[in-house]
Design an enzyme around this catalytic site. Structure first.
Site, PDB file in Angstrom:
ATOM      1  N   THR A 192       0.767  -1.143   0.087  1.00  0.00           N
ATOM      2  CA  THR A 192      -0.143   0.124   0.098  1.00  0.00           C
ATOM      3  C   THR A 192       0.758   1.050  -0.053  1.00  0.00           C
ATOM      4  OG1 THR A 192      -1.767   1.130   1.251  1.00  0.00           O
ATOM      5  CG2 THR A 192      -0.044   0.215   2.513  1.00  0.00           C
ATOM      6  N   GLU A 252       7.039  -0.731  -9.087  1.00  0.00           N
ATOM      7  CA  GLU A 252       7.585  -2.101  -9.088  1.00  0.00           C
ATOM      8  C   GLU A 252       8.188  -2.326 -10.440  1.00  0.00           C
ATOM      9  OE1 GLU A 252       3.980  -2.936  -6.922  1.00  0.00           O
ATOM     10  OE2 GLU A 252       4.189  -2.182  -8.882  1.00  0.00           O
TER      11      GLU A 252
END
Lengths: 413, 413
Positions: free
Chosen positions: B195, B285
Site C-alpha cells: 500500500t 515495481e
C-alpha cells in the site's frame, strides 16, 4: 503474425458451411506483409441487410467513420477488409483512402459506394495506399466463391496466432438458416496497435433495424464482456450481414427484433458472438490462462459488470494468475476500487470452485495445496459473491505475462 | 524488500531537521520480517492537530476504518505503523487487532485511545497479532527521540527499494516552521498487496479543520496524480500532524485554510507532498522510466486529468515506454478510450519535447532517429495537446516492464 499458436487455441476448427448470398475471396495485396493474404472481399447479394457496432473511442479510424455513416442506408453489397495498415490517425489522407477504396470496390462489384463497408487493421498513423486495391478488388469480385471462411479469417489476422471462426445452424420458422462468423483478436501488430474485427453472415431474412437491435443486444454479454488489457482500439468493428436468401426456402421475413419466431435464432446468433469473443480472449497477447470472472450478489447486473471488469483489468490480479497464485487479496483490492456497493464482511471468493475467502476473511477451511494444484489449469474461474443483491455478470479475460510485455515493449522497428 | 535499488531513486537524501513536538522510535517486532525494523512509533505533544485522507476503496482495511473514525476528534498523540502485515480483509479479528494496538499504544504514551492513529502495510488476509506490540510500544515510547526520520521511513518499507523522505522550511508569519514527510510506495509485498502510506509532520500551529482542508487540496495534484498500475490499495493512508510548537517562537495560530498568511506554507506543504508522490512513482515495481504525462487544451482540468490517467494506466503505452518506443499511436488510443471530449484532427503529441504527431496525423517533420535517442532517457515527458480549451493537467507514472510481471507474478510462497 506470431510464430507459435496460443496454448489456449481451440483444439478443433468447425466446418464452415456455405451461406447463400455471400461470396468470399482473398488476395495478397502487399499492404505490409509478404507472402500472406492481406485483403478480404466479401460480396453479398442485392438486398442484404447490414448492422454494425463500433469502438467507443473518441478518436476512431477513418474506416469506422465510413461504416457509421453508410450504416444509415441499412444495405450492403460488399465488405473490404485489409490487414497490415489500420488507416487510423491518418488525418484527411485517411478519409481519401477510404473513399478511394470504396470507389474501387463499388466499381468491382457493380453497386453504389454507400453499399460498401470497410475495415482496416494493422499499423496506425501510416497512410494507407488505396491504389493497391485497384485491380485487386476487380479480380477478387470475379473469383469470389461461396466460401472458404477459414481462408477469410486468415486474411484479416495481424498478430493473431490462430484464425477465429464459428458457425451455427438453427430453425427460423420451418426453414434452416445458418450463421457464420469470423474474428481477429485484440492482438498487437508491431510496432503499433491492432484491433478487434468481427464479421457475421447469415442467410436469415432480417430487416436492418431488427438486425441492428440483435447485434447491439448480442455484444453486451459477448464482445463487450471480454477484455485483454483494458485498452480500446480506435478501429474495433463488428458487422453483421443478413442476405435473406433463406426466404427462398420458406424462412419468414423478420422486421422486428422482438419477433417471437426469432427466439432460437437469437440464441444461436449470441452463441456465435460468444464463441468468437472467447477465442479473442484465448488469443490475448502472451496469454497462458483463460480467465472467467463471475460476480454475483451485486446490487445490479451493471454493478456486477463494473466489479468484474475491475478484476479483469487489474494488472495485479492478472499477474497473480500468470504466477498460478490464488491471490484473493488482490481480488478484494479490485472489488474495492471498482467504486460499486460492496461490503467487505460479506465477500466470498473462490478460484476454480475452491472457496478461499468468506465473510470478509480467509476461509479457515481452504487447503493451500489443493488451490495451488487447481491454479495450474489453463482455464481459471474466479467467482466473487457480494451477498448484497441479485445482480450477476460474467466477463472473460486472460492473464498478464512477461510475454505480453515482450510483445508490446519490443523496440520500434 | 527488493535487493537492488531502483535506478530512478533520488541521488541524494535530504538532511531531515527535528520538528518540535514530535518524537520517533522504531523497533524489530518480528511481525513478518527478520532482522529489520517493522514498527514505527511517533509520539506527538499534547494539542497536536491531525488530518487524513484515505483509500477510496469500498473494502478498506481495519486501520483505515479506525483512523477515519478517530479523525473526528481532530487531535493526535501517537501514530503506530507496522510493516509486514496490512491487517486488511481480516474480518472481526482485524477490528480487534486495531483496538488492542490502540489500547497498548495509549497506555504506553499516556493518552486516550481516540488520540492514537494506526497504519499497517504488508500481507493482507492474515490476522495481525497485536499482542506483539505489548511491551514493544512501551519501550518505544520511553526511548522516542526528536528524530531520525530516515530510520522511520525505513521501518515502514515493504518492497520499496529506497526510503522516501522530504522536508521543507518556510516562514509562517515571522517564524520559521518545518514540514517533514515520509512515504512508502505502492510496491508489492510477496505474496500480497501492499500500500501507499505517507505521514507528514509540522510544528506549524494549524487547527484540525484547516489542516484537513490543506491536505485534501494538496493531494489532488500530488498523490492523486500518481499511478503505478491503476490498482488501489485497501490501506492507502496519508496523515498530517501539526504540533503547533512553532507558536512558541511566534508563529501565528491558523484556524482557516484560506488564511492569507498560509500562502508560503501551503506551497511548501504541497512541494513536500509532490516530492514524496514522485518518489513513489520512481519506486514503482520494476520501473525503469519515470513518466510525466501532461494534457493541455482539454475542455476542463478534470477532463485533462481523465485523459492523462487513461494514458498513464494504459498497459500498451507503458510497455511501449519500457521498450523505448515513442509509440504515439497508443497515446491516441488512450486519449480515445478516455471518453472525454477530443478531436482526432486537432491532436498533437510530443515525447521529450519532440513533436511526433499533429493535426490528426504523423508529424511529417519528425526525425525517427532523434526520437529514438530521446526515448533512452530515464525520464520521459509525454505531452498531449487537444486544442479544444484551456484545461490542463499533469500526472506521473512509470513504465511497465517484465520485472513488474516477475515481481507480481511469482508463485505464492
Amino acid at each position: 503474425m506470431s510464430s507459435s499458436v496460443s496454448p489456449l487455441a481451440p483444439k478443433t476448427v468447425p466446418d464452415m458451411p456455405v451461406i447463400a448470398g455471400v461470396r468470399l475471396a482473398t488476395a495478397e495485396a502487399g499492404i505490409r506483409y509478404k507472402n500472406r493474404t492481406d485483403v478480404l472481399l466479401a460480396v453479398m447479394d442485392k438486398g442484404t441487410a447490414v448492422a454494425g457496432v463500433f469502438t467507443k473511442s473518441k478518436c476512431p479510424s477513418a474506416p469506422v467513420e465510413w461504416c457509421r455513416a453508410k450504416l444509415k442506408g441499412g444495405k450492403a453489397r460488399a465488405l473490404v477488409v485489409n490487414s497490415g495498415n489500420a488507416n487510423a490517425f491518418t488525418g484527411k489522407t485517411g478519409r481519401s483512402s477510404t473513399a478511394l477504396t470504396a470507389k474501387i470496390a463499388a466499381k468491382a462489384v457493380g453497386c453504389s459506394e454507400s453499399e460498401i463497408f470497410l475495415a482496416s487493421t494493422g499499423v496506425i498513423g501510416e497512410p494507407l495506399d488505396a491504389t493497391k486495391f485497384d485491380g485487386v478488388l476487380g479480380r477478387l469480385a470475379e473469383t469470389a466463391e461461396p466460401g472458404d471462411y477459414l481462408a477469410a479469417a486468415k486474411a484479416i489476422m495481424t498478430t493473431d496466432t490462430f484464425p477465429k471462426v464459428a458457425t451455427a445452424t438453427v430453425k427460423l420458422g420451418k426453414a434452416k438458416v445458418t450463421i457464420n462468423g469470423m474474428a481477429k483478436g485484440a492482438g498487437m501488430i508491431a510496432p503499433d496497435m491492432a484491433t478487434m474485427l468481427s464479421f457475421v453472415f447469415t442467410d436469415a431474412p432480417i430487416a436492418p433495424a431488427a438486425l441492428q437491435a440483435l447485434l447491439k443486444s448480442g455484444v453486451e454479454d459477448t464482445f463487450n464482456a471480454v477484455t485483454i488489457d483494458g485498452d480500446t482500439s480506435t478501429s474495433d468493428t463488428l458487422l453483421a450481414f443478413a442476405t435473406g436468401a433463406a426466404a427462398e426456402h420458406g424462412a419468414p421475413k423478420i422486421s422486428r427484433a422482438s419477433d417471437p419466431r426469432l427466439k432460437a435464432f437469437v440464441k444461436a446468433f449470441n452463441q456465435v458472438l460468444a464463441n468468437l469473443a472467447e477465442q479473442v480472449a484465448r488469443d490475448g497477447e502472451g496469454a497462458r490462462k483463460l480467465v472467467e470472472i463471475t460476480v454475483e450478489g451485486a446490487k445490479t447486473k451493471a454493478s456486477a459488470r463494473k466489479i468484474a471488469m475491475s478484476i479483469a483489468n487489474s494488472p495485479l490480479v492478472k499477474t497473480a494468475i500468470a504466477g498460478e497464485d490464488a491471490n484473493w487479496g488482490r481480488v478484494v483490492m479490485a472489488v474495492g476500487k471498482a467504486g460499486e456497493p460492496a461490503d467487505r464482511d460479506k465477500l466470498s471468493i473462490s478460484f476454480n470452485g475452491i472457496r478461499v475467502a468468506r465473510s470478509g476473511a480467509r476461509d479457515p477451511d481452504y487447503d493451500e495445496a489443493q488451490v495451488s494444484e487447481a491454479m495450474k489449469a489453463p482455464e481459471i474461474a474466479i467467482k466473487v459473491s457480494l451477498g448484497l443483491g441479485k445482480g450477476r455478470d460474467r466477463v472473460m479475460t486472460c492473464d498478464l505475462t512477461k510475454e505480453y510485455v515482450a510483445i508490446n515493449g519490443d523496440y520500434r522497428s
